[in-house]
Structure formats: C-alpha cells, structure tokens
Design a protein around this motif. Structure first.
Motif, mmCIF file in Angstrom:
data_model
loop_
_atom_site.group_PDB
_atom_site.id
_atom_site.type_symbol
_atom_site.label_atom_id
_atom_site.label_comp_id
_atom_site.label_asym_id
_atom_site.label_seq_id
_atom_site.Cartn_x
_atom_site.Cartn_y
_atom_site.Cartn_z
ATOM 1 N N LEU A 80 37.529 66.330 101.874
ATOM 2 C CA LEU A 80 36.529 65.739 100.985
ATOM 3 C C LEU A 80 36.754 66.085 99.519
ATOM 4 C CD1 LEU A 80 33.341 66.490 103.114
ATOM 5 C CD2 LEU A 80 34.310 64.227 102.713
ATOM 6 N N GLU A 81 37.725 66.924 99.222
ATOM 7 C CA GLU A 81 37.879 67.438 97.858
ATOM 8 C C GLU A 81 38.064 66.331 96.834
ATOM 9 O OE1 GLU A 81 40.989 70.326 97.822
ATOM 10 O OE2 GLU A 81 39.839 71.821 98.957
ATOM 11 N N GLY A 82 38.859 65.323 97.153
ATOM 12 C CA GLY A 82 39.089 64.240 96.201
ATOM 13 C C GLY A 82 37.816 63.484 95.877
ATOM 14 N N ILE A 83 36.975 63.270 96.887
ATOM 15 C CA ILE A 83 35.696 62.589 96.664
ATOM 16 C C ILE A 83 34.753 63.483 95.870
ATOM 17 C CG2 ILE A 83 33.637 61.718 97.834
ATOM 18 C CD1 ILE A 83 35.526 60.878 100.152
ATOM 19 N N LEU A 84 34.641 64.737 96.268
ATOM 20 C CA LEU A 84 33.688 65.637 95.628
ATOM 21 C C LEU A 84 34.075 65.969 94.192
ATOM 22 C CD1 LEU A 84 32.877 68.054 98.595
ATOM 23 C CD2 LEU A 84 31.518 66.132 97.734
ATOM 24 N N SER A 85 35.345 65.814 93.861
ATOM 25 C CA SER A 85 35.746 66.034 92.465
ATOM 26 C C SER A 85 35.215 64.930 91.563
ATOM 27 C CB SER A 85 37.272 66.081 92.354
ATOM 28 O OG SER A 85 37.843 64.776 92.486
ATOM 29 N N GLY A 86 35.053 63.734 92.136
ATOM 30 C CA GLY A 86 34.550 62.605 91.372
ATOM 31 C C GLY A 86 35.551 61.988 90.421
ATOM 32 N N GLU A 87 36.795 62.429 90.476
ATOM 33 C CA GLU A 87 37.769 61.987 89.467
ATOM 34 C C GLU A 87 38.025 60.486 89.515
ATOM 35 O OE1 GLU A 87 41.282 64.315 89.759
ATOM 36 O OE2 GLU A 87 40.297 66.187 89.189
ATOM 37 N N SER B 7 28.532 72.857 95.101
ATOM 38 C CA SER B 7 29.300 73.179 93.890
ATOM 39 C C SER B 7 30.199 72.032 93.450
ATOM 40 C CB SER B 7 30.162 74.425 94.136
ATOM 41 O OG SER B 7 31.058 74.206 95.214
ATOM 42 N N ALA B 8 29.996 70.837 94.004
ATOM 43 C CA ALA B 8 30.888 69.716 93.723
ATOM 44 C C ALA B 8 30.601 69.092 92.365
ATOM 45 C CB ALA B 8 30.739 68.656 94.810
#
Length: 353
Positions: free
Chosen positions: A241-248, A273-274
């Motif tokens: 999920l990191e790519g989504i949670l980064s919001g970039e 913490s996202a």
C-alpha cells in the motif's frame, strides 16, 4: 445519508437522492448516492427504492432493461447505462462473445452517445480488450463497470482479466468499477481524466495493489479497494500500500477506502502516518476486522479532525473504544454501525467468498 450525533447511515428517504432518477421515475424515491460519490455499506450497492422495488443504477443512470435492449422505449443513449453481455449471465464469456454482444448493442443504439456501460455476467475477462479495440465507436464512454452482477452471487467466482487496455484506450474515462478479482491484473498507467476507481473483491491481489501505487492518476478523487482475505487471493500487505499511501500519483484524492481487510489493524496503523491522509475528506476502513489496536493507532497518529466522514462500519471495537473515537473527533461524521462479536480469537470480514 442521515447523521445522528456523529453517526452516519445510508437512508433512501433522506438526502443524497439521485435527482436524475427522481425525474425519470416521478413519485418514486430514488436510492442513495452511488458508491464513488460516498462510501456505502456493502449491501447498498444494488439499491432498493422506498417502496422496496428493485432498481439498478450505475453512475447516476438507470441500467437499460429489456424494452430498451429490444429497441423499444426511449433509446437516447445518454439516458441509460447499457449492459454488454458476452453470453448467458451465469456462463463464462470469451472475446468472441463480447464482440457479438457489442455488435448487437450498437445495432440497437447509437454508440457515439453511450456514456456508461455495465459488463454483465460472471466473467468480464475479455471485455476490456474488446472494448479497447472498439474505442473509436464509443467516443463518449465515461463510466464502465466490469462484473455487474448481483452481490448475492459469490464474488470470488467472478472472473476478470487485464483491465489496463480500457484505461489506455479511453483517455476520457472518468469512472471504472470492477467487481471480482479472479484473474485480475493491472499495469501501471497514467490516466489524466479518471476520477473514480473502485475494486470490489473478496481478495484483491497484491500485484494489483502495487501497480495502483505506481499509477499516475492526477484527477482521481475516489479510490476504493476491498482488500479481502488471503484464502480468496487477497495477499496484499501493508508494504504493498505504500505507493497509494504516499499520495504521490494521486494529487486530487479526497476519498480513500481500504476496506474489507483481514489485516485492518495493520492497515489502520499505516494510515495513521500516511502522507495522503492530510488531504482527504473521507476515509473508510470499514468491512474488515478492525479492533481496538487499529483504532488506538488511528487516535495516536496524525490528526483526523479535518475529515468530514470516517467510515468504520462492520468493526470489532469495544464500546469504550468506540466512545473514545467519537470523543476524539467531535466534528466528524463517524459510521460505527454494525459492531461485530468476536468468535474466540477469530474476526471476519464482511465480504470474502
């Protein structure tokens, strides 16, 4: 939606009615707003009007019935979501079936005015490729639902394929809904117009979640993932999920749903913490096995007081923790409906098989 205190419920007799359907069916109450505009309980996706009569809608449009499909009634292509069948609804469909179904549909209605298509049946596997090959005949298509079949049909049996072709072939598409995840795949893409993207499944593959995190979707406002359980292919981890949670790749995102997960506490801790959360208006961590540990992580993380809606329905929070959540977010409309009783150490998600 009806708000009592800071609890939020779907209610067909109150606000959120679809004005289009109200006008089309005078004297009948339209259902709640479509998912994609807000987060709804899983049983609201095929809605009933106030009298209990069944009415299928998609993207604010009634789904064309037999009268329209037989060439009778109102054939204005912009006034309906049009079903695309690849064969019998409970049989597998292949590319040839969808090609024949599309030809039949375009013989009935002018494809240049079709704005919404629902691919009906237990398999949409080959529909994206067929639609992509005929994109020039559907220049106005803005909304597409793959796997449009009643939710009482086992969601784990619905077959999908590679949905990338429709995103590449329809650059003006605004909405894509996918029900079922058997065989589902996606490659990272850039799409400048997509505003709503939803995946309903009992088990969303981790490779699809990772691909979403690498997509560039500058117009996307609503992203909804039913992550599901490992037994039915839902092998996504928090790291996926990191790519989504980064919001970039999601600068316009305002509504995020990470729902129906058997690792909902871990998801909640990551969300706490996202970076993407600071720009959200609505957050849904509903339908999963969320417990006190996940709620504690949310309350201990970044502020959530900017949210308009927090959807936690179908949860395993204790009553004291529920009160803490309400007390910590007095200005937020919170859905803590459907508290579930834990069976020993076992918790369960709302939708799996």
């Amino acid at each position: 939606m009806v708000t009592e205190g800071n609890e939020m419920f779907a209610d067909a007799q109150h606000e959120g009615h679809d004005r289009y359907l109200d006008a089309l069916h005078p004297g009948e109450a339209a259902g709640p707003r479509d998912p994609g505009e807000t987060f709804l309980p899983e049983d609201a996706f095929y809605r009933h009007d106030g009298t209990g009569s069944h009415r299928d809608t998609y993207a604010g449009l009634p789904v064309a019935d037999l009268d329209e499909l037989d060439g009778h009634g109102d054939l204005d292509p912009s006034r309906f979501a049009w079903p695309l069948h690849g064969g019998e609804i409970y049989e597998e469909a292949d590319g040839a079936g969808f090609t024949a179904g599309l030809e039949e549909l375009l013989d009935t209605v002018d494809g240049s005015g079709i704005q919404a298509v629902v691919v009906a049946g237990i398999s949409s596997r080959d529909a994206p490729a067929v639609l992509a090959a005929n994109a020039h005949r559907l220049p106005a298509l803005r909304s597409l639902f793959l796997g449009f079949i009643e939710p009482d049909y086992q969601i784990s049996w619905i077959q999908q394929g590679d949905v990338t072709p429709v995103l590449e072939a329809f650059p003006r598409l605004r909405r894509l809904d996918v029900r079922g995840a058997g065989g589902l795949s996606l490659s990272p893409v850039r799409h400048a117009s997509l505003e709503i993207l939803r995946f309903e499944s009992g088990g969303l593959p981790g490779e699809v979640v990772r691909a979403l995190g690498r997509c560039d979707l500058p117009a996307l406002e609503h992203l909804e993932l039913w992550l599901g359980v490992a037994e039915y292919g839902g092998d996504a981890t928090v790291a996926d999920l990191e790519g989504i949670l980064s919001g970039e790749g999601l600068p316009a995102l305002r509504r995020l749903g990470l729902r129906d997960s058997e690792i909902q506490d871990e998801v909640a801790a990551a969300v706490a913490s996202a970076p993407v959360v600071a720009r959200l208006e609505a957050l849904s961590l509903a339908m999963g096995d969320l417990g006190d540990e996940g709620a504690e992580a949310l309350l201990s993380g970044q502020p959530l007081t900017h949210l308009r809606h927090l959807d936690l329905h179908h949860h395993f929070l204790t009553a004291p923790m529920g009160e803490r959540v309400r007390g910590a977010l007095p200005g937020v409309a919170i859905d803590l409906s459907e508290p579930r009783g834990q069976l020993g150490d076992w918790r369960y998600v709302a939708v799996a098989e």
